[in-house]
Design a protein around this motif. Structure first.
Motif: not given
Length: 437
Positions: A109-128
């Motif tokens: 009940e004390g755990q939370e999930d956060y989502f990290l959008l970064c350039d590790v994803l090839p699509e994000d790297r290409l977009l940047r």
């Protein structure tokens, strides 16, 4: 990037030169990108202006638990968010983002999930990278418009001179006449906004380098002159948008790009200096634009053309090196201020004061020594005045002459080398060394 203190107008009779000058050696009228364009949230209907980017990032974390990495490295944040706003509904968010679970070893009940959008994803790297390339193309187009635009019109920040035509005229004037170097005109973009920013700081009595605020203009100009703060602060990121170098590579500052260039030059440089050619520095005449590479030539020119004998003055007054420096700086300053150094009469232009000096035969008429032998004339009127570097030190010359006259040098008689070797003191020293060993 080198800067300069402001030069203000004062009443006649007072020194109005506040910094070293320099001997003679498409415009920014376009409007930069609009920062008021709204930026929508990637995951809901909320929107924020670009100036509220931090508020949008906070909203993404608190409301959607979405973190965007390295936001400062995104060349166009609005286009970036619009792209992912379109892509996120097409697939699960976990296909694009890494999941970070907080308090993973604690109770569920004390755990939370956060989502990290970064350039590790090839699509994000290409977009940047694409956004960076697009931004660079826009900046180069803007720069080209400024270089070709002939409608530029502005008054100099440090004097009342007006410039119309190309921005380079004003920037070169500020560098040469006021010692304030913003950089090469071809390296600057959004020039008008840049000049407006500098003018606003000076109007607010703020030093351009240390950015401290002062109580009046006089205090500000004295501070910038004494502290050598006649330049902008290269560490201030507010100025980064005005230099093309900051748009060249994704995630690299101008310092990093420049240091890489320096390293490449060091690695590629050839140790062979045989083709090195030294370019001599030319001294400029006190009374005209004539230049000579040696002091003998410049002395001869001033004596023959203008009737001014600096060597004679040095001898008659017994001037030491620094007294010569102060005399030259005094004469340079008086002529620059269109004032005769002999009688102190003021004239409307430099040409007129030079004509008066010749006509009135004031060329060798110096004021009393107490007038120009002052500490303020230690500082050069023109910071690139090569004449100061070529002045001779009469004191050291006289000492050398006295020593050469008082101490005779007698050559050793080597006609009988055998007798000389037998009577040499070295023989006795060698015997003493043999006995001691």
């Amino acid at each position: 990037m080198a800067a300069s203190v402001v030069q203000y107008n004062v009443k006649d009779g007072k020194d109005s030169i506040l910094e070293p000058l320099s001997l003679p050696e498409s415009p920014g009228g376009s409007i930069p990108p609009d920062n008021s364009t709204s930026v929508p949230c990637i995951l809901c209907e909320e929107s924020y202006s670009l100036t509220e980017k931090d508020a949008l990032l906070k909203h993404l974390i608190l409301e959607h638990k979405l973190v965007i990495a390295d936001v400062k490295l995104i060349a166009d944040f609005r286009r970036y968010t619009l792209y992912w706003r379109k892509r996120f509904p097409e697939q699960p968010i976990t296909d694009f983002c890494s999941v970070i679970r907080t308090n993973s070893e604690g109770p569920v009940e004390g755990q939370e999930d956060y989502f990290l959008l970064c350039d590790v994803l090839p699509e994000d790297r290409l977009l940047r990278e694409q956004l960076q390339q697009k931004r660079l193309e826009e900046i180069l187009e803007q720069q080209q418009r400024e270089r070709n635009d002939a409608s530029f019109h502005r008054v100099c920040t440090f004097c009342n001179d007006e410039f119309t035509g190309n921005r380079s005229l004003l920037l070169n004037h500020m560098a040469i006449e006021h010692g304030f170097n913003m950089g090469l005109p071809d390296n600057i973009v959004y020039c008008t906004e840049f000049l407006d920013t500098l003018q606003r700081k000076l109007d607010n009595l703020q030093c351009l380098y240390c950015e401290k605020t002062f109580r009046d203009k006089t205090t500000l100009k004295d501070h910038m002159r004494k502290k050598q703060h006649r330049r902008i602060n290269a560490k201030n990121q507010e100025y980064d948008k005005f230099y093309v170098i900051n748009y060249l590579e994704l995630g690299k500052t101008w310092e990093e790009v420049q240091s890489e260039d320096d390293r490449e030059m060091i690695e590629d440089q050839d140790d062979d200096w045989s083709d090195w050619q030294d370019h001599p520095v030319c001294a400029v005449c006190l009374f005209c634009e004539h230049q000579s590479e040696t002091m003998d030539k410049i002395y001869s020119h001033m004596k023959d053309t203008h009737g001014f004998d600096l060597a004679k003055i040095k001898t008659e007054l017994g001037l030491k090196f620094y007294q010569q420096v102060k005399l030259v700086n005094f004469m340079r300053r008086e002529i620059h201020q269109c004032r005769c150094y002999g009688c102190k009469e003021k004239f409307p232009s430099k040409a007129e004061v030079l004509k008066h000096i010749m006509d009135a035969k004031h060329i060798m008429a110096l004021q009393d020594k107490s007038t120009w032998d002052q500490p303020q004339y230690y500082f050069p009127t023109y910071e690139n005045d090569a004449l100061l570097c070529a002045l001779s030190d009469s004191e050291s010359e006289s000492e050398t002459d006295n020593q050469s006259k008082e101490i005779p040098v007698i050559a050793e008689d080597i006609s009988n080398l055998k007798a000389l070797k037998q009577t040499s003191v070295l023989n006795q020293l060698l015997k003493d060394r043999t006995y001691s060993s």
